[in-house]
Scaffold this active site. Structure first.
Site: not given
Ligand code: URA
Length: 215
Positions: A110, A114, A206, A209
C-alpha cells in the site's frame, strides 16, 4: 449464494468443519503452528466446495480386473494465485487438493501517500487465458488488494477467476462486487465491519503475522 439486504453477492461456505476451524483460528490463544495448520485445512475444505461443479468427461481405462469407462476432470486447468503474503497460507491447502494446479504470485503493497495498492511482484503461468484461477487471500478487508489483483489478472488475459477468502468485511465484498461483478466470491464468514485501522471486526487479527509468527 447469500444476497443480503444491501445486495452483497457472496457465497458463504457454512460447512460445520469450516466454521469450527474458523472459530479456533479467531481465538487469540491459538498459536502460529495451529493457526497455519487450520488455515491450510480450511482452504482445502473450501476448495472442495468451490470445485464441486468442475466439468467431467468420460475416458476409457483398464483396471487390473476389466476395461471400463470412468470420469476425469475436463475443461480448463486450474491456477492458484496467492496474494502475498498471507495468501501463501491458503494456497498450500488448495494445492493439496489440486496438486497439478499451477501457482502464480501477486505481490502488492500500500502506497503510504495515496493508500492505493501498488504491484511489486507478478509472476503468472504462461497460458493465463486457458485457466480457471482461484485467487486466495485470507482477509477481504477494504477490498483494495483483491480488486487490484483481479485488475492485474484480467489485464494479463485471465478470463475465468474466482476469489477465495476466509473472513470478509461487508466493505470488501462491496468493493469487489462493484469492480468485478463477474468474479464469484467465496468466504467462510462476512463479519460486522472494518475498524479505523482497516482491521476486520471481530476478524482474527493480522492473518500474515499469525501465519508467519511475526506478531
Ligand atoms: N488484513 C488482516 O490480516 N486482518 C484484517 O483484519 C484486515 C486485513
Amino acid at each position: 449464494m447469500t444476497d443480503t439486504k444491501e445486495k452483497l453477492m457472496v457465497h458463504i461456505i457454512d460447512h460445520p468443519l469450516v466454521q469450527h476451524k474458523l472459530t479456533l483460528m479467531r481465538m487469540k490463544e491459538t498459536g502460529t503452528k495451529d493457526f497455519r495448520e487450520l488455515l491450510e485445512e480450511i482452504a482445502m475444505l473450501m476448495a472442495y466446495e468451490i470445485t464441486r461443479d468442475l466439468p467431467l468427461e468420460d475416458v476409457s481405462i483398464e483396471t487390473p480386473v476389466a476395461p471400463c469407462r470412468a470420469k476425469r476432470l475436463a475443461g480448463k486447468k486450474l491456477g492458484i494465485i496467492p496474494i502475498l503474503r498471507a495468501g501463501l497460507g491458503m494456497a498450500e491447502g488448495v494445492l493439496r487438493l489440486v496438486p497439478a494446479a499451477r501457482v502464480g504470485h501477486i505481490g502488492l503493497y500500500r502506497d503510504p501517500k495515496t493508500l492505493q495498492p501498488v504491484e511489486y511482484y507478478c509472476k503468472l503461468p504462461s497460458d493465463v487465458g486457458e485457466r480457471l484461477f482461484i485467487v486466495v487471500d485470507p482477509m477481504l478487508a477494504t477490498g483494495g488488494s483483491s480488486v487490484a489483483a483481479l485488475d492485474l489478472l484480467k489485464e494479463k488475459g485471465a478470463k475465468s477467476i474466482v476469489l477465495l477468502c476466509l473472513v470478509s468485511a461487508p466493505e470488501g465484498v462491496r468493493a469487489v462486487n462493484k469492480a468485478h461483478p463477474d468474479v464469484p466470491i467465496y468466504v467462510a464468514a462476512v463479519d460486522e465491519r472494518l475498524n479505523e485501522r482497516a482491521y476486520i471486526v471481530p476478524g482474527l487479527g493480522d492473518a500474515g503475522d499469525r501465519i508467519f509468527g511475526t506478531l
